[in-house]
Design a protein around this motif. Structure first.
Motif, short mmCIF file in Angstrom:
data_model
loop_
_atom_site.label_atom_id
_atom_site.label_comp_id
_atom_site.label_asym_id
_atom_site.label_seq_id
_atom_site.Cartn_x
_atom_site.Cartn_y
_atom_site.Cartn_z
N TYR A 24 -2.09 6.86 2.60
CA TYR A 24 -3.18 6.30 3.41
C TYR A 24 -3.28 7.03 4.75
O TYR A 24 -4.37 7.33 5.24
N GLY A 82 -4.04 -5.78 11.42
CA GLY A 82 -4.19 -5.01 10.18
C GLY A 82 -4.03 -3.53 10.54
O GLY A 82 -4.96 -2.75 10.41
N CYS A 83 -2.84 -3.19 11.00
CA CYS A 83 -2.62 -1.88 11.64
C CYS A 83 -2.58 -0.73 10.65
O CYS A 83 -2.69 0.44 11.06
N TRP A 142 0.85 -1.19 0.00
CA TRP A 142 0.00 0.00 0.00
C TRP A 142 0.89 1.24 0.00
O TRP A 142 2.08 1.17 0.31
N VAL A 194 -4.58 4.31 13.85
CA VAL A 194 -5.52 3.64 14.74
C VAL A 194 -4.76 2.91 15.85
O VAL A 194 -5.20 2.88 17.01
N ASP A 244 0.56 -6.30 10.22
CA ASP A 244 0.01 -6.01 8.90
C ASP A 244 0.82 -6.80 7.87
O ASP A 244 2.00 -7.07 8.07
N VAL A 245 0.17 -7.16 6.77
CA VAL A 245 0.86 -7.95 5.74
C VAL A 245 1.65 -7.05 4.79
O VAL A 245 2.52 -7.53 4.06
N ALA A 246 1.35 -5.74 4.80
CA ALA A 246 2.01 -4.82 3.85
C ALA A 246 3.26 -4.22 4.49
O ALA A 246 3.17 -3.53 5.51
N MET A 302 3.21 -0.46 5.41
CA MET A 302 2.36 -0.14 6.56
C MET A 302 3.08 -0.47 7.87
O MET A 302 3.02 0.30 8.84
N ILE A 305 -9.38 -10.34 3.52
CA ILE A 305 -8.90 -11.70 3.77
C ILE A 305 -9.97 -12.70 3.32
O ILE A 305 -11.11 -12.67 3.81
C1 LIG Z 1 -7.92 -0.16 4.86
S1 LIG Z 1 -6.46 -0.64 5.69
C2 LIG Z 1 -6.95 -0.43 7.39
C3 LIG Z 1 -5.77 -0.05 8.25
C4 LIG Z 1 -6.10 0.38 9.69
N1 LIG Z 1 -6.64 -0.70 10.48
C5 LIG Z 1 -7.03 1.56 9.70
O1 LIG Z 1 -8.16 1.44 10.20
O2 LIG Z 1 -6.64 2.64 9.24
C6 LIG Z 1 -6.45 -2.42 5.50
C7 LIG Z 1 -5.14 -3.04 5.99
O3 LIG Z 1 -5.29 -4.46 6.03
C8 LIG Z 1 -4.04 -5.02 5.70
N2 LIG Z 1 -4.23 -6.42 5.34
C9 LIG Z 1 -4.89 -6.91 4.27
N3 LIG Z 1 -4.83 -8.25 4.24
C10 LIG Z 1 -4.11 -8.62 5.35
C11 LIG Z 1 -3.69 -9.87 5.87
N4 LIG Z 1 -4.02 -11.02 5.25
N5 LIG Z 1 -2.95 -9.89 6.99
C12 LIG Z 1 -2.61 -8.72 7.61
N6 LIG Z 1 -2.99 -7.50 7.15
C13 LIG Z 1 -3.73 -7.45 6.03
C14 LIG Z 1 -3.57 -4.14 4.55
O4 LIG Z 1 -2.20 -4.30 4.28
C15 LIG Z 1 -3.96 -2.76 5.07
O5 LIG Z 1 -2.92 -2.16 5.81
#
Ligand SMILES: C[S@@+](CC[C@H](N)C(=O)[O-])C[C@H]1O[C@@H](n2cnc3c(N)ncnc32)[C@H](O)[C@@H]1O
Length: 254
Positions: free
Chosen positions: A11, A41-42, A6, A47, A64-66, A69, A109
Motif C-alpha cells: 500500500y 485511519g493512518c 492490509w 499521509v 488505524d484498525v489494521a 498499518m 466504516i
Molecule cells: C485506503 S486506506 C487509507 C490510508 C491513509 N489514510 C491514506 O490516505 O493513505 C484505508 C485505511 O482505513 C483503515 N480502516 C478501515 N476501517 C477502519 C476502522 N474502523 N477504524 C480505523 N481504521 C480503519 C484501514 O485499515 C486502512 O488502513
C-alpha cells in the motif's frame, strides 16, 4: 467494521492517488504548527508524515484498525508520532485533540453516526474535522464489473453471501449525521475524481479488490484479478467520487 489486515508495505508503494487527494485536503486545515492532531485511519503512514510536517511543534496521533498499518506508521515516523491500533468508532486518545484529519478511510466504516460521535468525543470544543473518503457512486462501474466476475464460474461459490463492506455516503445525509454528533460549521460535498491507475495489478490487489480476495483461496487470486482487469479497459481508469467533509466540534473554544 473491517477487522481484516492490509498489505501495508505494498500500500505504501502504490497509494499515489490517495496521497494526491490527501495533499489537497491538508490545505483545508487551519494550523499554527503547535497543535495536537490525529490522523484517523493512518494507513502506512505516508499521509501521517505530511500531517506531521504541518505541526512541527505539536503532537501527532495516528490510529488505524489494521495492525500492519499501525506498525508500518510507527516504524516510519518513530518518535514523531504515537500510533494506536483502534477502531475509529471507539476512538480513545491520550488527550483531546485540536484537529482530526482523515483520508480514504470513512467509507470502510459502516456506522457513520457512531464514527462521528467518537470523533466529536476526541476533539476539543471548536476542534477541526477535515476528511475525505469515498462518496456516493464511488467506483460504481469497477465494482459492478468485479461483482459480475465474482458471480461466474469457479469464483461464484465463494461469493454466495457477498456484500461489499463499503459505505459510500451521500453529502446531505453526512451533514445531518455530523450535526447530530455535535458538529457545527459543516460543509460536505461530492467530487468526481476519475483516476488513471499506474500499476493496475498491484493497485486492485491491494485496494479495490482486497476484500474480494479475502474470500477466495490463494490459487484463485491471480485469475480473479486478471478476469476483472480484462473487463476494465486499458489504461485502468477508476471513476472515483470523493466525499469531502469540513466541520468543527461545537461548544466553547473556537
Ligand atoms: C485506503 S486506506 C487509507 C490510508 C491513509 N489514510 C491514506 O490516505 O493513505 C484505508 C485505511 O482505513 C483503515 N480502516 C478501515 N476501517 C477502519 C476502522 N474502523 N477504524 C480505523 N481504521 C480503519 C484501514 O485499515 C486502512 O488502513
Amino acid at each position: 467494521m473491517s477487522t481484516r489486515d492490509w498489505d501495508a508495505a505494498t500500500y505504501h508503494q502504490i497509494s499515489a492517488p490517495q496521497q494526491a487527494w490527501a495533499r489537497e485536503q491538508l490545505e483545508r486545515l487551519e494550523l499554527r504548527g503547535d497543535e495536537v492532531v490525529c490522523d484517523a485511519g493512518c494507513g502506512s503512514g505516508k499521509v501521517t508524515a505530511m500531517l506531521a510536517e504541518l505541526v512541527p511543534n505539536g503532537r501527532v496521533y495516528a490510529v488505524d484498525v489494521a495492525p500492519s498499518m499501525v506498525e508500518h506508521t510507527q516504524a516510519l515516523l518513530g518518535e514523531r508520532v504515537r500510533a494506536f491500533c483502534q477502531d475509529l468508532t471507539e476512538l480513545s486518545l491520550p488527550e483531546p485533540v485540536d484537529a482530526i484529519f482523515s483520508n480514504a478511510t470513512f467509507h470502510w466504516i459502516a456506522d457513520h453516526a457512531k464514527l462521528f460521535a467518537a470523533l466529536a468525543g476526541a476533539l476539543k470544543p471548536g476542534g477541526q474535522l477535515v476528511a475525505q473518503c469515498g462518496g456516493f457512486g464511488n467506483i460504481d462501474a469497477f465494482r459492478i464489473l468485479a461483482d459480475e466476475v465474482a458471480a461466474t464460474g469457479e469464483f461464484a461459490p465463494y461469493f454466495t453471501d457477498w456484500h461489499g463492506p463499503w459505505n459510500y455516503a451521500r453529502a446531505d445525509i453526512t451533514a445531518e449525521r455530523l450535526e447530530a454528533a455535535g458538529f457545527i460549521d459543516i460543509q460536505t460535498w461530492l467530487e468526481p475524481r476519475p483516476t488513471v491507475i499506474e500499476e493496475p495489478e498491484s493497485f486492485v490487489r491491494t485496494v479495490c479488490l482486497v476484500r474480494h480476495l479475502d474470500l477466495l483461496p490463494e490459487e484463485l487470486h491471480e485469475s480473479f484479478i486478471r478476469a476483472v482487469l480484462a473487463r476494465s479497459g486499458t489504461p485502468l481508469t477508476l471513476d472515483y467520487v470523493r466525499l469531502n467533509i469540513v466541520a468543527r466540534r461545537g461548544g466553547e473554544g473556537r
